[in-house]
Design an enzyme around this catalytic site. Structure first.
Site, mmCIF file in Angstrom:
data_model
loop_
_atom_site.group_PDB
_atom_site.id
_atom_site.type_symbol
_atom_site.label_atom_id
_atom_site.label_comp_id
_atom_site.label_asym_id
_atom_site.label_seq_id
_atom_site.Cartn_x
_atom_site.Cartn_y
_atom_site.Cartn_z
ATOM 1 N N ASP A 191 0.826 -1.211 0.000
ATOM 2 C CA ASP A 191 0.000 0.000 0.000
ATOM 3 C C ASP A 191 0.861 1.263 0.000
ATOM 4 O O ASP A 191 1.875 1.340 0.699
ATOM 5 C CB ASP A 191 -0.878 -0.004 1.270
ATOM 6 N N GLU A 222 13.274 -15.759 -0.419
ATOM 7 C CA GLU A 222 13.598 -16.891 0.484
ATOM 8 C C GLU A 222 12.573 -18.004 0.298
ATOM 9 O O GLU A 222 12.750 -19.121 0.755
ATOM 10 C CB GLU A 222 13.546 -16.437 1.954
HETATM 11 C C1 NOJ Z 1 -4.373 3.207 -0.757
HETATM 12 C C2 NOJ Z 1 -5.571 2.353 -0.449
HETATM 13 O O1 NOJ Z 1 -5.958 1.676 -1.611
HETATM 14 C C3 NOJ Z 1 -6.625 3.280 0.101
HETATM 15 O O2 NOJ Z 1 -7.860 2.637 0.234
HETATM 16 C C4 NOJ Z 1 -6.145 3.825 1.415
HETATM 17 O O3 NOJ Z 1 -7.069 4.773 1.914
HETATM 18 C C5 NOJ Z 1 -4.778 4.510 1.273
HETATM 19 N N1 NOJ Z 1 -3.859 3.747 0.472
HETATM 20 C C6 NOJ Z 1 -4.142 4.698 2.623
HETATM 21 O O4 NOJ Z 1 -3.762 3.475 3.167
#
Ligand code: NOJ
Length: 502
Positions: A191, A222
């Site tokens: 993310d 790994e």
């Molecule tokens: C991207 C995620 O897809 C989204 O849903 C989220 O709010 C933000 N990153 C923050 O984690």
């Protein structure tokens, strides 16, 4: 599947809260997903990506992670997650989970400790004075704590940012990756991957961020066949390609494609640019039409302006859903024919539209509150799925759903569509099956059928033709194996796609 399964995979995105509810509390869960795994196997995807399933106050739909080594009790238990992974594997489905390294939850043990003990603050981004950075959800990116210091949160205040200059943070995430790889998880979706490393003046795409993913790649290597998928929103293709070097991530989401308007010249350019960029690093492209952060594709393509930008979401723009639906069908055949991987966001295969009339008081997305109620946010693409029956909750679970479902989704249920040969669901099923046999990883060659037509032939000999112009065009020779809509004799109507074999 070979150890390069991911190079051409069709990956289905599950937003667990809204997929299926097994215990009747109105919120989706692992029991609901387990019961529907055969549906996903039958749909013909290769892998399932789940957005965060960890214990979380759900201030940002789970992207506020309180414990990276457990499962949110509303969703189930760790034991059940292990069972789910095993069951998916038995059905031939790989499992990809979300890891959130940029920020944690303010309820995490580390952040709670940092609040109590100033000597434990170096794991986060605490300062005596805030700077002028704004949160991506709106409002200041800093929140003051009781003793006067401020902490950084690029997203909601409940999501304090980690300090990746601290080796303890690196160690922690290596352990988290191994924790899940040891439990059989096949891949990690990373993310906000470009945001982790910060200086005092910048927070996006700093060069040092690559050290993180190089070390993650060593951890993944790994194990057998484990992959890293980056959520990297960067318009600059050269900068994006750096994340896909051979010793970093395996693939990344193609947000350029998702954001592109339904326009032949723009799409041709994005597709060409994507292929060129990926060729420089030897990574397979991916083709993404939607996810849990953007308006549903049927709605986007039904608007006068079909482009997408996170800071220009076009809330409430006038929509011709019939037109959007036709284009979404054509776009699905385009995305699935292109070389590389493809993502399907839950409900895309049902042709669900964006729900834009959720009552304001029921909206849950922090974007809505943080923007001072000026941006509706992402709830409209997160409405619980309709599975069966004539009225809400449409077989989602037993009780009221956590976001209300529209009254007119009766014909959109998976059950209704399974029985209708011309449905979106059956288009996805057929296309995904053909794709497994003849498409996925590889190369393509453009055919020139005029400025309004996208046409290309794949290694297997299969040709995809998409007409984005206002009038029907003559089809090239070949046998039609699939079309997104009715043909006019040997002509392909506007906003329609076909797959042909020679
Ligand atoms: C991207 C995620 O897809 C989204 O849903 C989220 O709010 C933000 N990153 C923050 O984690």
């Amino acid at each position: 599947m070979s150890d390069t399964w991911w190079r051409g995979a069709a990956i289905y995105q599950v937003y667990p809260r809204s997929f299926a509810d097994g215990n009747g509390d109105g919120v989706g869960d692992l029991a609901g997903l387990r019961a529907r795994l055969p549906y996903l196997a039958d749909l013909g995807v290769n892998a399932v990506w789940l957005t965060p399933w960890y214990p979380s106050p759900l201030a940002d739909g789970g992207y506020d992670v309180a414990d990276y080594r457990d499962i949110e009790p509303v969703f189930g238990t760790l034991e059940e997650a292990e069972t789910l992974i095993a069951e998916a594997h038995e059905l031939g489905l790989k499992i990809i989970i979300d890891v959130v390294p940029n920020h944690s939850s303010d309820q995490s043990a580390w952040f709670q400790e940092a609040l109590r003990d100033r000597s434990k603050r170096d794991r986060f981004w605490f300062r005596d004075e805030p700077n002028d950075w704004q949160s991506i959800f709106g409002g200041p990116a800093w929140t003051q704590v009781e003793d006067g210091q401020w902490y950084l949160h690029l997203f909601a205040p409940e999501q304090p940012d980690f300090n990746w200059d601290n080796p303890e943070v690196h160690q922690e995430f290596h352990d988290v990756l191994r924790f899940w790889f040891d439990r059989g998880v096949d891949g990690i979706r990373i993310d906000s991957a470009a945001l982790c490393v910060k200086s005092d003046t910048a927070f996006e795409d700093l060069d040092e961020v690559h050290d993180i993913y190089r070390s993650w790649r060593r951890v993944a290597d790994e194990y057998d066949e484990r992959i890293l998928v980056g959520e990297v929103w960067l318009p600059d293709q050269e900068r994006l390609s750096r994340y896909l070097r051979q010793d970093e991530m395996h693939t990344a989401f193609n947000f350029d494609f998702l954001s592109c308007p339904w326009d032949p010249a723009a799409l041709r350019q994005v597709i060409g640019r994507t292929l060129d960029m990926h060729a420089t690093v030897g990574a397979p492209p991916t083709w993404v039409l939607s996810n849990h952060d953007v308006a549903r594709v049927v709605t986007r393509y039904g608007r006068a302006d079909t482009s997408w930008a996170n800071n220009d979401r076009k809330d409430g723009a006038e929509t011709n859903l019939e037109l959007g639906y036709r284009r979404a069908r054509a776009a699905a055949l385009l995305a699935m024919a292109l070389p590389g991987g493809v993502y399907v966001y839950q409900g895309e295969e049902l042709g669900l539209p964006e729900v834009d009339d959720i009552p304001d008081e029921l909206r849950q997305d922090p974007m809505w509150t943080r923007s001072g109620h000026t941006v509706k946010g992402r709830d409209g693409c997160r409405v619980p799925l309709p599975w069966s029956g004539e009225e809400p909750p449409y077989g989602f679970g037993a009780g009221d759903t956590w976001l209300p479902q529209p009254e007119d989704w009766r014909k959109l249920t998976a059950e209704a569509q399974a029985a209708d040969l011309g449905s979106m669901l059956n288009l996805y099923r057929t296309a995904l099956r053909l794709r497994r046999e003849q498409l996925g990883d590889g190369t393509m060659e453009w055919l020139d059928l005029g400025a309004n037509v996208l046409a290309f032939t794949r290694d297997s000999g299969l040709t995809c033709v998409v007409n984005l112009g206002p009038s029907a065009v003559e089809l090239p020779p070949g046998e039609v194996v699939l079309s997104s809509g009715p043909l006019e004799g040997d002509h392909l109507p506007s906003d329609t796609a076909v797959w042909l074999t020679s």
